[in-house]
Structure formats: C-alpha cells, structure tokens
Design a protein around this motif. Sequence first.
Motif, PDB file in Angstrom:
ATOM      1  N   VAL A  78       0.218  -0.833   0.008  1.00  0.00           N
ATOM      2  CA  VAL A  78       0.134  -0.001  -0.023  1.00  0.00           C
ATOM      3  C   VAL A  78       0.575   1.550  -0.131  1.00  0.00           C
ATOM      4  CG1 VAL A  78      -1.982   1.255   1.640  1.00  0.00           C
ATOM      5  CG2 VAL A  78      -2.043  -1.354   1.434  1.00  0.00           C
ATOM      6  N   ALA A  79       0.578   1.724  -0.949  1.00  0.00           N
ATOM      7  CA  ALA A  79       1.572   2.963  -1.100  1.00  0.00           C
ATOM      8  C   ALA A  79       1.327   4.377  -0.385  1.00  0.00           C
ATOM      9  CB  ALA A  79       1.990   3.405  -3.001  1.00  0.00           C
ATOM     10  N   GLN A  80       2.134   5.331  -0.098  1.00  0.00           N
ATOM     11  CA  GLN A  80       2.062   6.230   0.102  1.00  0.00           C
ATOM     12  C   GLN A  80       0.750   7.086  -0.735  1.00  0.00           C
ATOM     13  OE1 GLN A  80       5.776   8.057   1.510  1.00  0.00           O
ATOM     14  NE2 GLN A  80       4.269   9.539   3.363  1.00  0.00           N
ATOM     15  N   ASP A  81       0.149   7.514   0.518  1.00  0.00           N
ATOM     16  CA  ASP A  81      -1.612   8.271  -0.536  1.00  0.00           C
ATOM     17  C   ASP A  81      -1.700   7.378  -1.032  1.00  0.00           C
ATOM     18  OD1 ASP A  81      -0.580  10.411   0.990  1.00  0.00           O
ATOM     19  OD2 ASP A  81       0.798  10.964  -0.565  1.00  0.00           O
ATOM     20  N   THR A  82      -1.740   6.752  -1.374  1.00  0.00           N
ATOM     21  CA  THR A  82      -2.749   5.842  -2.094  1.00  0.00           C
ATOM     22  C   THR A  82      -3.612   6.333  -2.944  1.00  0.00           C
ATOM     23  OG1 THR A  82      -4.906   6.391  -0.962  1.00  0.00           O
ATOM     24  CG2 THR A  82      -3.601   4.701  -0.059  1.00  0.00           C
ATOM     25  N   PRO A  83      -2.119   5.818  -4.370  1.00  0.00           N
ATOM     26  CA  PRO A  83      -2.555   6.777  -5.377  1.00  0.00           C
ATOM     27  C   PRO A  83      -3.499   5.317  -6.408  1.00  0.00           C
ATOM     28  CG  PRO A  83      -0.321   5.512  -5.317  1.00  0.00           C
ATOM     29  CD  PRO A  83      -1.345   5.450  -4.626  1.00  0.00           C
ATOM     30  N   SER A 129     -14.169   9.210   0.226  1.00  0.00           N
ATOM     31  CA  SER A 129     -13.063   9.948   1.672  1.00  0.00           C
ATOM     32  C   SER A 129     -11.846   9.005   1.548  1.00  0.00           C
ATOM     33  CB  SER A 129     -13.883   9.789   2.760  1.00  0.00           C
ATOM     34  OG  SER A 129     -14.025   8.413   3.231  1.00  0.00           O
ATOM     35  N   GLY A 130     -10.899  10.194   1.870  1.00  0.00           N
ATOM     36  CA  GLY A 130      -9.708   9.765   2.061  1.00  0.00           C
ATOM     37  C   GLY A 130      -9.495   8.757   2.856  1.00  0.00           C
ATOM     38  N   GLY A 131     -10.573   8.363   4.218  1.00  0.00           N
ATOM     39  CA  GLY A 131      -9.985   6.999   4.659  1.00  0.00           C
ATOM     40  C   GLY A 131     -10.831   5.744   3.996  1.00  0.00           C
ATOM     41  N   GLN A 132     -12.174   5.766   3.388  1.00  0.00           N
ATOM     42  CA  GLN A 132     -12.585   5.053   2.111  1.00  0.00           C
ATOM     43  C   GLN A 132     -11.405   4.884   1.169  1.00  0.00           C
ATOM     44  OE1 GLN A 132     -15.976   6.981   1.447  1.00  0.00           O
ATOM     45  NE2 GLN A 132     -17.035   5.816   2.528  1.00  0.00           N
ATOM     46  N   ARG A 133     -10.517   5.615   1.001  1.00  0.00           N
ATOM     47  CA  ARG A 133     -10.125   5.328  -0.592  1.00  0.00           C
ATOM     48  C   ARG A 133      -8.701   4.342  -0.051  1.00  0.00           C
ATOM     49  NH1 ARG A 133     -10.774   9.990  -2.232  1.00  0.00           N
ATOM     50  NH2 ARG A 133      -8.557  11.744  -1.142  1.00  0.00           N
ATOM     51  N   SER A 157      -2.197  10.455   6.313  1.00  0.00           N
ATOM     52  CA  SER A 157      -3.575  11.773   5.998  1.00  0.00           C
ATOM     53  C   SER A 157      -4.582  11.904   6.655  1.00  0.00           C
ATOM     54  CB  SER A 157      -3.304  12.304   4.112  1.00  0.00           C
ATOM     55  OG  SER A 157      -3.782  10.884   4.244  1.00  0.00           O
ATOM     56  N   LEU A 158      -5.150  10.599   7.670  1.00  0.00           N
ATOM     57  CA  LEU A 158      -6.416  10.654   7.800  1.00  0.00           C
ATOM     58  C   LEU A 158      -6.836  10.693   8.850  1.00  0.00           C
ATOM     59  CD1 LEU A 158      -7.048   6.518   6.954  1.00  0.00           C
ATOM     60  CD2 LEU A 158      -7.139   8.524   5.566  1.00  0.00           C
ATOM     61  N   ASP A 159      -7.742  11.637   9.212  1.00  0.00           N
ATOM     62  CA  ASP A 159      -8.327  11.641  10.516  1.00  0.00           C
ATOM     63  C   ASP A 159      -8.419  10.541  11.504  1.00  0.00           C
ATOM     64  OD1 ASP A 159     -10.886  10.634   9.953  1.00  0.00           O
ATOM     65  OD2 ASP A 159     -11.874  12.326   9.204  1.00  0.00           O
ATOM     66  N   PRO A 160      -8.724  11.027  13.069  1.00  0.00           N
ATOM     67  CA  PRO A 160      -8.655  10.260  14.002  1.00  0.00           C
ATOM     68  C   PRO A 160      -9.725   8.742  13.999  1.00  0.00           C
ATOM     69  CG  PRO A 160      -8.152  12.251  15.341  1.00  0.00           C
ATOM     70  CD  PRO A 160      -8.726  12.567  13.258  1.00  0.00           C
ATOM     71  N   LEU A 161     -10.545   9.352  13.653  1.00  0.00           N
ATOM     72  CA  LEU A 161     -11.482   8.208  13.242  1.00  0.00           C
ATOM     73  C   LEU A 161     -11.454   7.261  12.242  1.00  0.00           C
ATOM     74  CD1 LEU A 161     -14.205   6.927  14.032  1.00  0.00           C
ATOM     75  CD2 LEU A 161     -15.716   8.395  12.209  1.00  0.00           C
ATOM     76  N   ALA A 162     -10.879   7.752  11.211  1.00  0.00           N
ATOM     77  CA  ALA A 162     -10.799   6.891  10.165  1.00  0.00           C
ATOM     78  C   ALA A 162      -9.379   6.227  10.006  1.00  0.00           C
ATOM     79  CB  ALA A 162     -10.457   7.286   8.827  1.00  0.00           C
ATOM     80  N   ARG A 163      -8.374   6.871  11.014  1.00  0.00           N
ATOM     81  CA  ARG A 163      -7.024   6.348  11.655  1.00  0.00           C
ATOM     82  C   ARG A 163      -7.269   5.067  12.523  1.00  0.00           C
ATOM     83  NH1 ARG A 163      -2.219   9.588  13.725  1.00  0.00           N
ATOM     84  NH2 ARG A 163      -2.580  11.218  11.304  1.00  0.00           N
ATOM     85  N   ARG A 164      -8.313   4.695  13.222  1.00  0.00           N
ATOM     86  CA  ARG A 164      -8.698   3.793  13.910  1.00  0.00           C
ATOM     87  C   ARG A 164      -9.296   3.146  13.427  1.00  0.00           C
ATOM     88  NH1 ARG A 164     -10.097   7.119  18.394  1.00  0.00           N
ATOM     89  NH2 ARG A 164     -12.179   7.144  17.967  1.00  0.00           N
TER      90      ARG A 164
END
Length: 229
Positions: A78-83, A129-133, A157-164
């Motif tokens: 899984v590459a950085q920033d999920t391109p 969203s970034g978390g979904q991607r 680059s994810l918010d705390p909820l998406a990180r969790r």
Amino acid sequence: MELAVEARALGKRYGRAWALRDCALELPAGRIAALVGPNGAGKTTLLHLAVGLSRPDAGEVRVFGRDPRSVLADIGFVAQDTPLYRDFTAAELITMGGKLNRRRWDTALARERLARLGIPPDKPVGKLSGGQRAQVALALALAKRPRLLLLDEPIASLDPLARREFMQALMGAVADSETTVLLSSHLLADLERTCDYLVVLQASRVRLTGAVEELLDAHRTLVGPRAGS
Ligand code: ATP
C-alpha cells in the motif's frame, strides 16, 4: 526462524546524498512491525527497496530469502497517499486486480471486506473519502493474500476516526494469519498498541530494531515519546 525481510549493509542514495545507509534488519516472519521515523528518515526508501521498486546502491535486501522481484506475488504493497485510479470504482479495481494477479487473488474476500465497511462498490474511488480510499487500497493489497504486507504511512493523512478504523481493519485482516506486516509511520504513538516489532529509522540509519516489548523503553529514551510529531 524464517525471516520475512532481511537487509544487509543496505544503502540507497539520490545523487550524493544517502537516503538509507548501512541498514541491517532481520524481520521475523509473522510479526506486525512498525517502521517508525521522522519525515525524511528513509522509510519510503526502505519499503521501495523491499518491494523491488528500486535497486540498492549498497548491500542487499531479501524477502523470504530471495530477491524481492522474484517474490512479487507474495508481497502486498500500500503506497503512500494510496494513488489509485480515481476514475474507477472499487468493484472495477478489484476485477482488474484479479486479472493482474491470477494466482491467489480473492475477489470475494475483497468485495466482502468493503461491503462490511459500507464502502460503495460502484462509486468512482476519487469521490470516496480519504479513509474509504485507504480501505480500498488495503482491500486490494489483501486480495492478493500476501505473505508480506508493506504499508507506507497509510494513516498519516487520515482523521483520528479513519485512522482507528483503518488499523482495526488491518489488524482484523491479519489476525490468525501468517501474514507479516511492515507498516510505516512518523508517529510511534499510532502504532505502539498494535505492533509487536519495531524498526526505528533516523537520519537514513536504522537506530533500533527488535521486539516492541524489549525496545519501547529504549526508543523513548533515544528520541522522546512522540518522535516526529
Ligand atoms: P516521509 O515521511 O517524508 O515520506 P521517509 O522517512 O519516507 O519520509 P524517504 O522518502 O525515504 O523518507 O526519504 C529519505 C531521504 O531521501 C529524504 O532526504 C528525501 O528527500 C530523499 N529522497 C527520497 N526520494 C528521493 C528522490 N526520488 N530523489 C531525491 N531525493 C530523494
């Protein structure tokens, strides 16, 4: 003890500057390892060498005892920033992945994983969203059923909820499996509760490596509790 990743005197330079220098590493198979270090420490460089995306300028890296390029089918990345291809839907990306990785690709598993997370399969990935991607990128990497999963700052680059949610999905996916995970972050605090092995990079060098229980105290003494923040 089988080694998932092994590096000896590994080095990579860009021009005259060494991005990674004299790196020694022995990551035992089955570990969930954190690759921690501040920005520019060399984490991406090390992961790219381990996945065979770039060639060493010194030393060598082995994955399950072999050149990474000869075991690509065993490595999920899984590459950085999920391109991802943003105009395609998750369902399309899963189908495309199946065509590229025929040997062990698990289409049903990837679909199920995304359905469980409520991620719409038919929406272009660029509109998620970034978390979904990030979850789509993870599902694609896991669909390969990799023996080694490498992730480059997947939650930075994810918010705390998406990180969790990402970490929960990752841990759920590899629990009770033999998959070895090497996951980078510039924040040790994000990973210390989930990882059981630690590789600390600082200024292009490996400063510490070993089982978390043995090293956490040593790391705190060296660079402070919130290195890189
Ligand atoms: P970050 O958290 O910022 O991604 P990192 O720990 O992943 O940092 P690397 O991306 O591996 O660090 O970079 C290590 C060093 O190599 C940095 O000084 C960086 O500027 C340099 N570097 C990385 N890629 C290149 C490149 N393609 N060309 C020139 N220098 C590079």
